[in-house]
Design a protein around this motif. Structure first.
Motif, mmCIF file in Angstrom:
data_model
loop_
_atom_site.group_PDB
_atom_site.id
_atom_site.type_symbol
_atom_site.label_atom_id
_atom_site.label_comp_id
_atom_site.label_asym_id
_atom_site.label_seq_id
_atom_site.Cartn_x
_atom_site.Cartn_y
_atom_site.Cartn_z
ATOM 1 N N MET A 99 0.223 12.481 -13.960
ATOM 2 C CA MET A 99 0.926 11.324 -13.394
ATOM 3 C C MET A 99 1.087 11.473 -11.885
ATOM 4 O O MET A 99 0.895 10.519 -11.123
ATOM 5 C CB MET A 99 2.288 11.162 -14.071
ATOM 6 N N LEU A 100 1.412 12.665 -11.429
ATOM 7 C CA LEU A 100 1.577 12.903 -9.995
ATOM 8 C C LEU A 100 0.246 12.810 -9.260
ATOM 9 O O LEU A 100 0.186 12.307 -8.124
ATOM 10 C CB LEU A 100 2.210 14.277 -9.766
ATOM 11 N N MET A 101 -0.817 13.272 -9.889
ATOM 12 C CA MET A 101 -2.142 13.155 -9.268
ATOM 13 C C MET A 101 -2.482 11.696 -8.982
ATOM 14 O O MET A 101 -3.023 11.363 -7.919
ATOM 15 C CB MET A 101 -3.208 13.777 -10.171
ATOM 16 N N ALA A 102 -2.175 10.826 -9.944
ATOM 17 C CA ALA A 102 -2.480 9.411 -9.765
ATOM 18 C C ALA A 102 -1.517 8.742 -8.791
ATOM 19 O O ALA A 102 -1.938 7.998 -7.893
ATOM 20 C CB ALA A 102 -2.443 8.703 -11.121
ATOM 21 N N ALA A 103 -0.222 9.000 -8.960
ATOM 22 C CA ALA A 103 0.782 8.328 -8.124
ATOM 23 C C ALA A 103 0.632 8.683 -6.646
ATOM 24 O O ALA A 103 0.857 7.841 -5.772
ATOM 25 C CB ALA A 103 2.191 8.682 -8.614
ATOM 26 N N ARG A 104 0.250 9.914 -6.368
ATOM 27 C CA ARG A 104 0.147 10.368 -4.980
ATOM 28 C C ARG A 104 -1.299 10.492 -4.492
ATOM 29 O O ARG A 104 -1.548 11.030 -3.414
ATOM 30 C CB ARG A 104 0.866 11.712 -4.825
ATOM 31 N N ASN A 105 -2.245 9.969 -5.262
ATOM 32 C CA ASN A 105 -3.658 9.976 -4.858
ATOM 33 C C ASN A 105 -4.134 11.379 -4.468
ATOM 34 O O ASN A 105 -4.852 11.564 -3.478
ATOM 35 C CB ASN A 105 -3.882 9.009 -3.683
ATOM 36 N N LEU A 106 -3.729 12.363 -5.260
ATOM 37 C CA LEU A 106 -3.990 13.745 -4.872
ATOM 38 C C LEU A 106 -5.464 14.122 -4.936
ATOM 39 O O LEU A 106 -5.941 14.912 -4.101
ATOM 40 C CB LEU A 106 -3.175 14.686 -5.766
ATOM 41 N N ALA A 107 -6.207 13.593 -5.895
ATOM 42 C CA ALA A 107 -7.623 13.962 -6.008
ATOM 43 C C ALA A 107 -8.421 13.496 -4.792
ATOM 44 O O ALA A 107 -9.114 14.304 -4.159
ATOM 45 C CB ALA A 107 -8.211 13.428 -7.304
ATOM 46 N N PRO A 108 -8.367 12.213 -4.408
ATOM 47 C CA PRO A 108 -9.114 11.802 -3.211
ATOM 48 C C PRO A 108 -8.564 12.426 -1.936
ATOM 49 O O PRO A 108 -9.322 12.721 -1.010
ATOM 50 C CB PRO A 108 -8.981 10.280 -3.204
ATOM 51 N N ALA A 109 -7.254 12.658 -1.889
ATOM 52 C CA ALA A 109 -6.679 13.295 -0.703
ATOM 53 C C ALA A 109 -7.202 14.720 -0.552
ATOM 54 O O ALA A 109 -7.531 15.165 0.564
ATOM 55 C CB ALA A 109 -5.158 13.302 -0.810
ATOM 56 N N THR A 126 -7.462 13.738 13.147
ATOM 57 C CA THR A 126 -8.219 13.239 11.996
ATOM 58 C C THR A 126 -7.365 13.234 10.740
ATOM 59 O O THR A 126 -7.394 12.287 9.948
ATOM 60 C CB THR A 126 -9.471 14.103 11.766
ATOM 61 N N VAL A 127 -6.588 14.305 10.555
ATOM 62 C CA VAL A 127 -5.698 14.383 9.405
ATOM 63 C C VAL A 127 -4.654 13.288 9.456
ATOM 64 O O VAL A 127 -4.404 12.591 8.461
ATOM 65 C CB VAL A 127 -5.026 15.773 9.330
ATOM 66 N N LYS A 132 -3.109 7.924 5.899
ATOM 67 C CA LYS A 132 -2.635 6.588 5.496
ATOM 68 C C LYS A 132 -3.443 6.017 4.339
ATOM 69 O O LYS A 132 -2.974 5.127 3.612
ATOM 70 C CB LYS A 132 -2.693 5.627 6.683
ATOM 71 N N ASN A 133 -4.649 6.536 4.140
ATOM 72 C CA ASN A 133 -5.496 6.043 3.041
ATOM 73 C C ASN A 133 -5.049 6.555 1.675
ATOM 74 O O ASN A 133 -5.551 6.106 0.650
ATOM 75 C CB ASN A 133 -6.951 6.469 3.277
#
Length: 395
Positions: A99-109, A126-127, A132-133
């Motif tokens: 749930m946290l991976m999805a809510a915080r966009n952790l995989a693409p981040a 750059t970081v 913001k994405n």
């Protein structure tokens, strides 16, 4: 007492803490046992395996038994044990991580950071520009729908409530024990569709049966919110992955987080597949091994049955030195025939318990004197009897 040590074939790496529950001298365990009394297994596929006629029980150090030919074992009067709930905390924690991976966009981040050039002079900028994405949202206040309220589902619901989430649950076959352990704050859903329509997160915790295959698929996935997160840490097959990919592509679903990589979802930027990590913690593996080893030992030595997926729960304390365990088809007059066979042999029944589950019935009988081989043969000859075991008390 058995005239030789019980022999247990071990098909996978089983935690030592579990094997230690089978005492040396009374048990021999190993990977090269030709005529085992029992089998201990984790993930090995037993469907194509020739299971020796000597096998009296199979123990799965985990919850699911899809890798075991349960129907064929039932026809032989062989119970298949599992370890429900032993890995529940491990799976619960992985669901929360999903749930946290999805809510915080952790995989693409994480992918974004991994692809950065460490030598770039403007790395910090750059970081800052890129983060913001990946802005996400918090779990508190969101609604989680839980489909399947067994041990894992109840733990997931409880953890989500403690994180400040609203929880609704659906399980038409909830057990009394599960109902007692379910937090009062969980709102009762009336159907799978009710959960899908009203939840931002949906977590599935059901076994894979014909009734649950593609439980979430093309017929109902359209009911979900376009930014919803579907989590499957249950079994591959309860979700139609092709339908999920179509929904992700059409922006009718936000994320799919699962524990079962397959070609349909690999490479999809909105799908996160983990390598079947649900029960892969030291604690869960030890809990499962200990639980199923204890169950196997209790069955082999005393005939008692706990947590068999194809047998009724049966437990009877020893009140004599001589016990007979009988697995039979659940049809009329079986108890009468069993009692008659024993009475004809001059055996006095000291205590007896009989329970059934679907087509399977199971009987434990304690008698006041030793049981001759001829009596056991007569019991085995009764039409509908699947297996007979003689269990004199251990000295």
């Amino acid at each position: 007492m058995a005239d030789r040590p019980f022999q247990v074939l071990v098909l996978n790496q089983i935690a030592k803490s579990g094997l230690d529950r089978l005492p040396a001298g009374a048990y021999i365990t190993g990977k090269d046992i030709a005529q085992p009394d029992a089998v201990l297994v984790r993930s090995a596929d037993m469907h194509a395996m020739e299971i020796p006629a000597s096998v009296q029980a199979i123990g799965r150090a985990g919850a699911g038994t899809n890798n075991i030919p349960v129907k064929a074992m039932s026809a032989r009067g062989v119970p298949v044990f599992n370890a429900p709930g032993a890995n529940a905390n491990a799976v619960k924690e992985l669901v929360l991580a999903g749930m946290l991976m999805a809510a915080r966009n952790l995989a693409p981040a994480q992918r974004f950071v991994q692809e950065l050039d460490a030598a770039h002079p403007d790395l910090d900028k750059t970081v800052e520009d890129g983060k913001k994405n990946f802005a996400g949202f918090e779990l508190a206040g969101q609604t989680l729908g839980v489909i399947g309220l067994g041990k894992i589902g109840c733990l997931v619901a409880d953890a989500a409530i403690k994180l400040g989430m609203n929880v609704m649950g659906y399980d038409p076959e909830i057990t009394v024990d599960a109902a007692w352990s379910l937090p009062a704050q969980v709102k009762k859903a009336t159907s799978v569709a009710d959960v899908l329509k009203n939840s931002l997160f949906v977590s599935i915790h059901v076994p894979l049966l014909e009734a649950t295959r593609n439980l979430v698929g093309s017929d109902n996935i359209r009911l979900m919110k376009p930014d919803a997160v579907l989590l499957n840490f249950s079994r591959e097959g309860v979700v139609d992955d092709k339908a999920v990919v179509q929904a992700l592509g059409a922006q009718q679903l936000g994320w799919y987080i699962c524990d079962f990589p397959n070609p349909a979802i690999l490479g999809n930027p909105r799908a996160v597949a983990l390598p079947h990590l649900g029960a892969s913690t030291r604690e869960a593996e030890e809990n499962c091994a200990v639980m199923v080893a204890d169950q196997l030992r209790e069955f082999l030595e005393h005939g008692n049955v706990a947590n068999a997926v194809n047998f009724p729960q049966v437990s009877m304390g020893r009140e004599s030195n001589w016990r007979v365990a009988i697995a039979n088809a659940n049809v009329p007059n079986m108890l009468g025939q069993i009692s008659t066979a024993m009475a004809d042999a001059g055996l006095n029944i000291h205590n007896m318990v009989n329970k059934s589950r679907g087509d399977m019935a199971y009987t434990l009988v304690d008698v006041d004197s030793p049981v001759a081989d001829g009596v056991l043969a007569k019991l085995r000859a009764i039409e509908g009897v699947l297996a007979v075991r003689y269990l004199p008390a251990q000295s």
